[in-house]
Scaffold this motif. Sequence first.
Motif, PDB file in Angstrom:
ATOM      1  N   ILE A  70      -9.563   7.501  -5.748  1.00 11.44           N
ATOM      2  CA  ILE A  70      -8.681   6.468  -6.294  1.00 11.44           C
ATOM      3  C   ILE A  70      -9.376   5.661  -7.388  1.00 11.44           C
ATOM      4  O   ILE A  70      -8.773   5.323  -8.410  1.00 11.44           O
ATOM      5  CB  ILE A  70      -8.196   5.518  -5.173  1.00 11.44           C
ATOM      6  CG1 ILE A  70      -7.433   6.311  -4.110  1.00 11.44           C
ATOM      7  CG2 ILE A  70      -7.310   4.418  -5.753  1.00 11.44           C
ATOM      8  CD1 ILE A  70      -6.175   6.989  -4.594  1.00 11.44           C
ATOM      9  N   THR A  81       5.132   9.285  -1.920  1.00 13.56           N
ATOM     10  CA  THR A  81       5.334   8.141  -2.803  1.00 13.56           C
ATOM     11  C   THR A  81       6.393   8.520  -3.831  1.00 13.56           C
ATOM     12  O   THR A  81       6.325   9.597  -4.439  1.00 13.56           O
ATOM     13  CB  THR A  81       4.039   7.769  -3.538  1.00 13.56           C
ATOM     14  OG1 THR A  81       3.052   7.376  -2.584  1.00 13.56           O
ATOM     15  CG2 THR A  81       4.273   6.635  -4.521  1.00 13.56           C
ATOM     16  N   ARG A 121       0.840  -1.203   0.000  1.00 11.04           N
ATOM     17  CA  ARG A 121       0.000   0.000   0.000  1.00 11.04           C
ATOM     18  C   ARG A 121       0.869   1.245   0.000  1.00 11.04           C
ATOM     19  O   ARG A 121       2.002   1.232   0.465  1.00 11.04           O
ATOM     20  CB  ARG A 121      -0.931  -0.001   1.219  1.00 11.04           C
ATOM     21  CG  ARG A 121      -1.960  -1.117   1.171  1.00 11.04           C
ATOM     22  CD  ARG A 121      -2.854  -1.160   2.389  1.00 11.04           C
ATOM     23  NE  ARG A 121      -3.711  -2.340   2.312  1.00 11.04           N
ATOM     24  CZ  ARG A 121      -4.954  -2.345   1.797  1.00 11.04           C
ATOM     25  NH1 ARG A 121      -5.478  -1.210   1.355  1.00 11.04           N
ATOM     26  NH2 ARG A 121      -5.657  -3.461   1.755  1.00 11.04           N
ATOM     27  N   SER A 122       0.313   2.321  -0.534  1.00 12.76           N
ATOM     28  CA  SER A 122       0.950   3.623  -0.393  1.00 12.76           C
ATOM     29  C   SER A 122       0.591   4.179   0.979  1.00 12.76           C
ATOM     30  O   SER A 122      -0.253   3.633   1.696  1.00 12.76           O
ATOM     31  CB  SER A 122       0.476   4.583  -1.485  1.00 12.76           C
ATOM     32  OG  SER A 122      -0.834   5.046  -1.202  1.00 12.76           O
ATOM     33  N   ASP A 149      -0.950  -0.121  -4.148  1.00 14.10           N
ATOM     34  CA  ASP A 149      -0.330   0.591  -5.269  1.00 14.10           C
ATOM     35  C   ASP A 149       0.293  -0.424  -6.219  1.00 14.10           C
ATOM     36  O   ASP A 149       1.076  -1.279  -5.796  1.00 14.10           O
ATOM     37  CB  ASP A 149       0.748   1.541  -4.734  1.00 14.10           C
ATOM     38  CG  ASP A 149       1.222   2.537  -5.778  1.00 14.10           C
ATOM     39  OD1 ASP A 149       0.672   2.530  -6.895  1.00 14.10           O
ATOM     40  OD2 ASP A 149       2.135   3.316  -5.468  1.00 14.10           O
ATOM     41  N   ASN A 152       6.763   1.763  -7.564  1.00  9.35           N
ATOM     42  CA  ASN A 152       6.574   2.839  -6.586  1.00  9.35           C
ATOM     43  C   ASN A 152       6.869   2.354  -5.170  1.00  9.35           C
ATOM     44  O   ASN A 152       6.584   1.208  -4.830  1.00  9.35           O
ATOM     45  CB  ASN A 152       5.134   3.355  -6.619  1.00  9.35           C
ATOM     46  CG  ASN A 152       4.729   3.869  -7.980  1.00  9.35           C
ATOM     47  OD1 ASN A 152       5.543   3.972  -8.884  1.00  9.35           O
ATOM     48  ND2 ASN A 152       3.460   4.186  -8.129  1.00  9.35           N
TER      49      ASN A 152
END
Length: 308
Positions: A202, A251, A142-143, A149, A238
């Motif tokens: 999102i 990020t 996860r971000s 992500d 990322n």
Amino acid sequence: MKPDSQNVTDYTNNNTIFMVWSFKDNLEVSAVFNQVCQLLINLNNSVNVRFPASRASCVMGIGHDAWLRLQLPGPLPKELVNFVPVVGGKHTAVSSKGDLHFHIRADNTSICYDMASAISDVLNPVAISTEEIHGFRYWDSRSILGFVDGTENPQGQDREFFGIVGDDDPDYKGGSYLFVQKYIHNLTAWKGLSTEQQEKVIGRSKSNDIEMADDVKPSNSHIALSNVGDELKIVRDNMPFGNMSTNEMGTYFIAYASTFSTVQKMLNNMFIGNPEGNYDSILDFSTAKTGSLYFVPTFNMIDDFSSN
């Protein structure tokens, strides 16, 4: 991954160090660059032998101006340019200087640290480190915003197809375009949204990472605008990062692609909008602080550079 390609298609690791270096003015840098090329090959060979389970690697990208200053072979890779800012009505994808970019990753933090230290020892006399980000795997990929992500990343052999240059640029086949941006998130504003509001920004559910149906997903959601089609994908790696004392939570967006034009289309959608003005609503909470483009040569190219 092609045997001669740098490790651009591996899956996200647990620990990462991103470093951007800019050469100092009025100095001869070719000899040091040759050393860096030799070191890069050495580091990758060494970690593969010493720590094969760590999935450790170091990927180097070279910017447009550095390519010219170092007098590397011409013509340049077809799409290697200085990144031009993408200016939308409200938000801008800024452009920042960078001559060399290093993407260091491993399951073990110590390996990342040692590789970064070795590179810095060689470059310090002729270059300045303008960015260093220590990324980490946050829960289940996860971000910091709390959403998974990279769900749309290509898988399996598709990673090579979308991430590595093919026959369309035969002189640079096996290389890759690398584009990076450092995003800083306004977590105070983000946490002020309800979960339902965040999901609309999102385009996915927060808890179980399910994409909204097309007739429900807002046209200005991140998913709607950043995905530009199944035939145009990139390999994202990322990583989130955070510094409590400076309140820099963000990020580090990193994309490997067979063509930069794919990334460019994505950025245009996000910042200018599709249609124009319908920009990515995540940008109201995430600000791009950097933006630079590099080319990642093959190991054969790097070996040639090291002996010039």
